[in-house]
Design a protein around this motif. Sequence first.
Motif: not given
Length: 225
Positions: A91-92, A116-119, A123-126, A132-136
């Motif tokens: 998500a860069g 992305d893995t960046d906390p 949860g943000s919107t682009i 989302v996280s890898w789990e999601e």
Amino acid sequence: MKFFKVPEPTIMRLSLYSRILEQLEERGVPIISSVELGDAVGINSGVVRKDLSMFGEFGVRGVGYNVRELRDNIRKLLGQDRNWPVIIVGAGHLGSSLAAYPGFRQRGFDVVALVDTDPEKIGSTIIDKTVVSWEEAERLVKAQGIRMAILAVPADAVQAVAQQLTDLGIEAILNFSPIILKGPSKAQVQNVDLTVYFDLMRFTQNLNDNGLRPQASHTRGIAVR
């Protein structure tokens, strides 16, 4: 329908044919000949006829191809007649730019989310896509049957991330990261490196600067939406 190995250049030309035919359909052009279609792509008409003959009988000798009918058949061949859910990993700046590209949706690719893995990014919107996280991502892949992913991660993470994607069930990866990805055996991989095309242009300009005339290519660029 016949099933066999189709050369990659043929598939790439089918994509060009599809876009040209869409433009002709919008302009109300009913018929196009192999010569006209070949000229639009920058190839010999014989190549056009050979490409299309691999998939059946299209057109009428001496008349040409029905634009709408040929467009619909090529759309089905390329799977453009249905939507394909896709995730973007990274998500860069690059991943965000790709998420904003309208051409994906226009060509039937629905970007479901960015991963992305960046906390701080999760949860943000682009644009209108959630990070989302890898789990999601794993949940989304299973729930929506996602089989394709776009890679936009740093070079040192590409190989490991590609393996993670195939472990999730991803079957096709479009890699925009600045490294040639040797994909896992279970995945189809396409590497996209824009610097290669800049080098191609730079090579030609360098020849010109040195007083040399490069040999004309048998194909030419084509303006497409």
